[in-house]
Design a protein around this motif. Structure first.
Motif, PDB file in Angstrom:
ATOM      1  N   TRP A   1       6.073  81.385  54.259  1.00 61.17           N
ATOM      2  CA  TRP A   1       4.804  81.279  53.533  1.00 61.17           C
ATOM      3  C   TRP A   1       4.957  80.521  52.214  1.00 61.17           C
ATOM      4  N   LEU A   2       6.182  80.420  51.725  1.00 65.86           N
ATOM      5  CA  LEU A   2       6.418  79.788  50.431  1.00 65.86           C
ATOM      6  C   LEU A   2       5.987  78.315  50.420  1.00 65.86           C
ATOM      7  N   ASN A   3       6.128  77.651  51.566  1.00 63.02           N
ATOM      8  CA  ASN A   3       5.758  76.238  51.634  1.00 63.02           C
ATOM      9  C   ASN A   3       4.247  76.018  51.539  1.00 63.02           C
ATOM     10  N   ALA A   4       3.468  77.044  51.856  1.00 61.38           N
ATOM     11  CA  ALA A   4       2.006  76.928  51.812  1.00 61.38           C
ATOM     12  C   ALA A   4       1.418  77.446  50.513  1.00 61.38           C
ATOM     13  N   SER A   5       2.241  78.047  49.652  1.00 65.93           N
ATOM     14  CA  SER A   5       1.755  78.622  48.403  1.00 65.93           C
ATOM     15  C   SER A   5       1.874  77.596  47.275  1.00 65.93           C
ATOM     16  N   PRO A   6       0.773  77.194  46.659  1.00 64.27           N
ATOM     17  CA  PRO A   6       0.871  76.209  45.565  1.00 64.27           C
ATOM     18  C   PRO A   6       1.807  76.652  44.448  1.00 64.27           C
ATOM     19  N   ALA A   7       1.863  77.949  44.181  1.00 66.31           N
ATOM     20  CA  ALA A   7       2.703  78.449  43.099  1.00 66.31           C
ATOM     21  C   ALA A   7       4.181  78.491  43.480  1.00 66.31           C
ATOM     22  N   ARG A   8       4.486  78.404  44.769  1.00 65.89           N
ATOM     23  CA  ARG A   8       5.871  78.568  45.215  1.00 65.89           C
ATOM     24  C   ARG A   8       6.502  77.284  45.755  1.00 65.89           C
ATOM     25  N   LYS A   9       5.735  76.231  45.890  1.00 67.65           N
ATOM     26  CA  LYS A   9       6.301  74.996  46.414  1.00 67.65           C
ATOM     27  C   LYS A   9       7.353  74.427  45.467  1.00 67.65           C
ATOM     28  N   ARG A  10       8.366  73.793  46.041  1.00 62.22           N
ATOM     29  CA  ARG A  10       9.396  73.153  45.229  1.00 62.22           C
ATOM     30  C   ARG A  10       8.819  71.947  44.503  1.00 62.22           C
ATOM     31  N   PRO A  11       9.238  71.694  43.262  1.00 59.83           N
ATOM     32  CA  PRO A  11       8.740  70.528  42.518  1.00 59.83           C
ATOM     33  C   PRO A  11       9.053  69.209  43.213  1.00 59.83           C
ATOM     34  N   ASP A  12      10.174  69.162  43.984  1.00 56.68           N
ATOM     35  CA  ASP A  12      10.545  67.916  44.668  1.00 56.68           C
ATOM     36  C   ASP A  12       9.867  67.760  46.018  1.00 56.68           C
ATOM     37  N   GLY A  13       9.051  68.752  46.410  1.00 60.36           N
ATOM     38  CA  GLY A  13       8.320  68.657  47.663  1.00 60.36           C
ATOM     39  C   GLY A  13       9.116  69.000  48.904  1.00 60.36           C
ATOM     40  N   LEU A  14      10.393  69.298  48.764  1.00 59.51           N
ATOM     41  CA  LEU A  14      11.211  69.641  49.928  1.00 59.51           C
ATOM     42  C   LEU A  14      10.823  71.022  50.466  1.00 59.51           C
ATOM     43  N   PRO A  15      10.957  71.236  51.759  1.00 55.17           N
ATOM     44  CA  PRO A  15      10.652  72.565  52.303  1.00 55.17           C
ATOM     45  C   PRO A  15      11.669  73.591  51.837  1.00 55.17           C
TER      46      PRO A  15
END
Length: 387
Positions: free
Chosen positions: A333-347
């Motif tokens: 679910w972390l990849n779909a959460s705006p607050a939890r996405k990595r700054p570099d965009g990697l999964p």
């Protein structure tokens, strides 16, 4: 299975729900245990623990490799979304149990226990229930809660080991003296909704454990210290009032932007255990935002944090279960959460298996933590038997 009730217009006019008296799913016999001797559950079970996963219904239905993985690694399952209010009761005239029933059949066929998630939450509410809570009529709001909990818990009576009765109810930042989160349930019913939910659930299935599930308990920060204090105070109040709570659930969505509070977390677990409550780790994963892009470095960091967390948690004899929020990196679910996405965009690489269904350093850290944990089988058996 879809259960339909009487005329929807008549139900709404009377302020009651149509799905009272929903059919009960008779428990099917447990099959032979499916888990492998070298898997995570087998390592956990040797210490009186259970390991399992949340089940994402779309992946579960479409990918036999995921089902094989869950059968091999897990001794306990929980629906990711299929037992939530909005999924089961999209309107007040219908209950849709199809996905939950499907998950339960799989679990029982593989000799696995099932957790129920979740009955009362400030999210995951269907629009019609939100309207009932916002009606300004406390009796209508209480009836909504009562009939919802009774319908789903009675349906699965004897099949669910433990229910997440309440989910994420504390938020000191909301400014209430009691520390409760300002939710639609609180506004509609008042703080008594907390006690009421436990009593309704226990009346519907006395044989299932009743658990309060909470997030953000593990790290070192002033605002998390406030949360742990509010949680302990709330637990003390529940027990003092004789509310039938059996367990406390720690989601353990670990993140790397704050340090792990090993000493504070250890004290927190001990204080809960000293109240006579069992503890579960209910939604474990590791948010790797603060780690570098390099996969090997990231995986080492995730594994190290997981191992330190699990070593601390599993020292406590009151901890019974460890459930990760899925098994398979692409589903986190972390990849779909705006607050939890990595700054570099990697999964994110938050879970024990990668996109190729290969065991990762996180899997090895979890397996070793189970293997090396103190043997608290006797204490854990006593806590399980209390329910």
């Amino acid at each position: 299975m879809t259960v339909r009730g009487p005329n929807r217009r008549a139900v709404l006019a009377g302020g009651a729900l149509a799905f009272t008296g929903a059919a009960t799913a008779a428990p099917s016999p447990l099959g032979s245990p499916s888990w492998a001797g070298d898997g995570l559950h087998a390592a956990a079970a040797a210490k009186g623990l259970a390991y399992g996963t949340a089940v994402p219904i779309t992946r579960f239905r479409q990918d036999p490799r995921w089902r094989e993985l869950a059968a091999r690694e897990c001794g306990i399952l929980v629906c990711e979304n299929a037992m939530k209010f909005v999924a089961v009761a999209p309107n007040p005239a219908t209950l849709d149990f199809a996905a939950a029933d499907e998950t339960l059949r799989f679990a029982r066929g593989n000799g696995q226990r099932m957790r129920g998630h979740c009955l009362v939450w400030h999210e995951g509410l269907p629009p019609w229930a939100l309207a009932a809570l916002a009606s300004g009529n406390p009796a209508r709001a209480e009836l909504t809660m009562r009939q919802w909990i009774e319908a789903v818990v009675r349906r699965y009576q004897g099949s669910i080991a433990v229910w997440d009765v309440l989910n994420e109810i504390v938020s000191p930042a909301d400014g209430r003296p009691d520390g409760l989160r300002a939710t639609p349930w609180l506004k509609a019913i008042g703080p008594g909704y907390v006690d009421l939910a436990f009593r309704i659930m226990k009346d519907a299935d006395p044989g299932a454990a009743a658990l309060w599930n909470e997030n953000d308990c593990e790290h070192r920060a002033d605002w998390i210290d406030e949360r742990r204090t509010a949680i302990l105070k709330t637990l003390e109040g529940l027990l003092r009032r004789g509310v039938p709570i059996d367990r406390f659930g720690i989601q353990a969505h670990l993140f790397t932007t704050l340090p792990f509070a090993e000493a504070g977390f250890r004290r927190f677990l001990r204080e809960i255990a000293e109240m006579g409550l069992a503890i579960e780790i209910t939604e474990f994963d590791v948010d790797d935002r603060a780690f570098p892009a390099d996969i090997a470095a990231r995986d080492r960091g995730v594994a190290d944090l997981a191992r330190r967390f699990l070593d601390t948690a599993l020292d406590e004899a009151a901890v019974l279960n460890v459930v990760s929020w899925d098994l398979y990196d692409p589903d986190t679910w972390l990849n779909a959460s705006p607050a939890r996405k990595r700054p570099d965009g990697l999964p994110q690489r938050a879970l024990p298996f990668d996109a190729g269904y290969r065991r990762k350093p996180l899997w090895r850290a979890m397996h070793e933590a189970f293997r090396d944990a103190p043997d608290h089988r006797a204490a854990r058996a006593r806590l399980r038997a209390k329910v």
